[in-house]
Design an enzyme around this catalytic site. Structure first.
Site, short mmCIF file in Angstrom:
data_model
loop_
_atom_site.label_atom_id
_atom_site.label_comp_id
_atom_site.label_asym_id
_atom_site.label_seq_id
_atom_site.Cartn_x
_atom_site.Cartn_y
_atom_site.Cartn_z
N LYS A 137 -13.84 10.70 6.65
CA LYS A 137 -13.63 9.33 6.18
C LYS A 137 -14.94 8.56 6.35
O LYS A 137 -15.40 8.35 7.48
CB LYS A 137 -12.50 8.67 6.96
CG LYS A 137 -11.23 9.50 6.89
CD LYS A 137 -10.05 8.77 7.46
CE LYS A 137 -8.79 9.63 7.24
NZ LYS A 137 -7.57 8.88 7.53
N VAL A 172 -12.37 8.97 1.47
CA VAL A 172 -11.99 10.15 2.23
C VAL A 172 -12.39 11.39 1.43
O VAL A 172 -12.00 11.54 0.27
CB VAL A 172 -10.48 10.17 2.52
CG1 VAL A 172 -10.14 11.35 3.44
CG2 VAL A 172 -10.03 8.87 3.15
N ASP A 180 -1.35 -0.06 11.38
CA ASP A 180 -1.20 0.01 9.93
C ASP A 180 -0.30 1.18 9.54
O ASP A 180 -0.57 1.93 8.61
CB ASP A 180 -2.57 0.17 9.26
CG ASP A 180 -2.51 -0.10 7.74
OD1 ASP A 180 -1.62 -0.86 7.31
OD2 ASP A 180 -3.33 0.47 7.00
N MET A 184 -10.77 1.38 4.44
CA MET A 184 -11.93 1.70 5.26
C MET A 184 -13.08 2.24 4.42
O MET A 184 -14.24 1.97 4.68
CB MET A 184 -11.54 2.73 6.31
CG MET A 184 -12.69 3.24 7.15
SD MET A 184 -12.09 4.45 8.33
CE MET A 184 -13.66 5.08 8.94
N GLY A 185 -12.77 3.02 3.41
CA GLY A 185 -13.81 3.64 2.61
C GLY A 185 -13.25 4.82 1.84
O GLY A 185 -12.10 4.81 1.42
N GLY A 203 -9.50 4.05 0.48
CA GLY A 203 -8.62 3.10 1.15
C GLY A 203 -9.41 1.91 1.63
O GLY A 203 -10.56 1.68 1.23
N LEU A 220 -10.61 13.04 -1.58
CA LEU A 220 -9.17 13.00 -1.31
C LEU A 220 -8.57 11.62 -1.59
O LEU A 220 -7.36 11.50 -1.72
CB LEU A 220 -8.90 13.39 0.15
CG LEU A 220 -9.22 14.84 0.52
CD1 LEU A 220 -9.05 15.05 2.02
CD2 LEU A 220 -8.31 15.80 -0.25
N GLY A 221 -9.40 10.59 -1.64
CA GLY A 221 -8.87 9.27 -1.93
C GLY A 221 -9.76 8.18 -1.39
O GLY A 221 -10.80 8.43 -0.78
#
Length: 572
Positions: A45, A31, A139, A28-29, A26, A23-24
């Site tokens: 995630k 998804v 955030d 954090m890591g 970011g 899914l993407g």
């Protein structure tokens, strides 16, 4: 959001979840779209590989996830599961099938009036739920607002602090720009200036401005110039009008104390008679229901007086606390320095918040000191604003754990937190990492479950300097300090009525004021004790068990706790 195929290096399963697409990515890591054992779609995630070996990150991640799971799903993506101890730590959240607000505005331009009010109400509803659970998002931005059927959904709340605490040298300028544009002025200042729920309210104002106009309220062609405008300029609200513009202007106030709380935002939006607001609520029954649920669950509390200090988001729903005069003085002076610091951060490609490293202390347990006469009891200062609250009936702010040998544990049993040791002098339970003020009040229910057990309450705790320690034993309460292997006693408070083993909980209260702590039992003052130990400078509160070496019984020692409340200092 359409998933991409998995890459050859991607895992195909994490725990019980089968990964089916990407899914993407970011800060954090990565998804992933996944299927749960029940066959439902979820978002998983997975933490970046460089963060996984960091024990401090895992500890903070675990704590933040525990809090995030307490957020009710009112316009939020529900946190469903997590495994902080996996080789690749991961978080499982509700899968929301919809584009981000960022994508919609970038592709189609500013929202219509009714849709804009839907977003404003939905994000305010989410923040009311998030703040009511004692969580700060940290955030909030258009990429973290998904436009799902029924209601907007806010994602990625409660884990931002764990991410901020890690090195982000590979963070792209685009990511930094997207984050900086929605950051409140106080977030660029001295580390001692607290980040409160008011920072999320500021971000709400930025999101609504962007959604309604297509531009952020402070513009800027780089992160430093945007930060400079946030710190020194008035927002550009051209394109907004009516009561919504006024509410956004209030949310973007430089001073956190001047901003409305999330609950106040929601109340004013729902009560508005403007045509767009009415249309948004009448046309989206799910949104109206979510807003009404958030209002009914959280209640409404007014802002405290400006003189009241705070250092953490209040657990009182919807409240965004102001800062002390001392912090206000710091804020007046940090603006130019903050801009320069941010420029350096952008050049370095790094934005990092440094946290302390709390943990366990190896100790031995000398017996209590000699009994001393009880000093005349002063009246404790009145209770201040609620900072933390936990019923201790399940993992929330305090977490369960069992040592590998099985001889020490923190477990939730019959609606209480039970702490047990066998062949050890003491044991502490994992608790919240909040930075609490020096002057504070603590009240917690205590039960002794064995004759050789004392309930232990640490405050002002920090490694390696230790903290102050109150031990609640059957016949006495000992007040002192715990540093490394040394436990000292500054005062012994005898109990007129012993605490019977296995009896109903007794409420133990501690009110710290300057260099003195006042101890109460079920609301009745027992005495004052000096704190001393000037080298103690921590801020954490811990709960645990301490072996009473004067008791004739040997073997395992066990205590239980229920309902803890931590309050800040009251206004003087």
């Amino acid at each position: 959001m359409r998933p991409e195929p998995l890459r050859p290096s991607d895992p195909v399963r994490l725990g019980e979840y089968e990964l089916v697409g990407r899914l993407g990515e970011g800060g954090m890591g990565t998804v992933f779209l996944a299927t749960s054992p029940a066959g439902t779609q979820v978002a998983v995630k997975v933490v970046r590989a460089d963060l996984a070996p960091d024990d401090e990150f895992r500890r903070r991640f675990r704590s933040e996830v525990a809090r995030a799971r307490q957020v009710p799903p009112f316009c939020t993506a529900e946190v469903l599961d997590a495994d902080p101890d996996a080789d690749h730590p991961y978080l499982v959240v509700e899968y929301v099938d919809g584009p981000t607000l960022q994508q919609v505005v970038d592709d189609k331009g500013p929202l219509t009036a009714a849709n804009l009010h839907s977003v404003a109400i939905g994000v305010a509803t989410a923040l009311t739920a998030i703040h009511g659970a004692g969580v700060i998002h940290r955030d909030l931005k258009p990429r973290n607002v998904l436009l799902a059927p029924g209601t907007p959904k806010v994602i990625d709340f409660g884990i931002a602090r764990a991410i901020e605490g890690a090195h982000t040298a590979n963070t792209s300028p685009e990511f930094m720009m997207g984050t900086v544009a929605y950051m409140a002025p106080e977030r660029f200042g001295d580390d001692e200036v607290p980040v409160t729920a008011a920072a999320d309210v500021f971000a709400w104002g930025g999101i609504v401005t962007y959604a309604g106009t297509g531009h952020t309220p402070f513009g800027g062609d780089s992160a430093p110039s945007t930060a400079g405008r946030i710190l020194t300029s008035q927002p550009d609200l051209s394109g907004l009008s009516g009561p919504l513009r006024d509410l956004v202007a209030a949310a973007l106030s430089k001073d956190p104390a001047d901003r409305p709380s999330a609950r106040e935002l929601l109340d004013r939006l729902v009560a508005s008679n403007s045509r767009p607001a009415v249309s948004a609520l009448e046309g989206q029954p799910d949104l109206r229901a979510a807003a009404n649920q958030a209002q009914s669950v959280t209640g409404l509390m007014p802002h405290p007086a400006p003189a009241e200090p705070t250092v953490v988001v209040s657990a009182i729903p919807g409240m965004a606390e102001p800062v002390t005069d001392d912090v206000e003085d710091k804020r007046r002076w940090f603006l130019p320095v903050s801009i320069a610091a941010l420029v350096l951060a952008v050049i370095a490609g790094t934005m990092m918040i440094v946290f302390g490293r709390p943990g366990q202390s190896p100790v031995a347990s000398p017996g209590p000191g000699p009994s001393e006469p009880v000093a005349e009891v002063s009246s404790a200062p009145p209770a201040g604003p609620l900072l933390l609250a936990d019923d201790l009936d399940k993992p929330r702010l305090w977490l369960a754990k069992t040592e590998p040998d099985g001889r020490s544990s923190c477990a939730f049993t019959d609606g209480e937190l039970h702490v047990r040791i066998d062949a050890k002098p003491l044991y502490k339970c994992r608790g919240p990492q909040d930075q609490l003020p020096e002057d504070l009040g603590i009240e917690v229910g205590v039960r002794l479950l064995s004759d050789n057990a004392c309930a232990a309450i640490w405050f002002h705790f920090k490694l390696p300097n230790g903290g102050h320690l109150v031990r609640v034993c059957r016949d006495n309460i000992f007040v002192g300090a715990h540093q490394s292997t040394n436990v000292s006693v500054s005062r012994t408070l005898p109990l007129d009525q012993p605490i019977e083993v296995g009896a109903e909980p007794t409420r133990i209260g501690l009110r710290v004021d300057g260099e003195t702590v006042t101890v109460t039992r079920d609301g009745v003052p027992l005495g004052d004790a000096p704190l001393g130990a000037a080298e103690i400078s921590g801020s954490r509160v811990l709960l645990g068990v301490f072996l009473d070496r004067d008791a004739p019984e040997a073997g395992a020692a066990e205590v239980a706790f229920d309902r803890i409340e931590v309050r800040g200092p009251s206004a003087r």
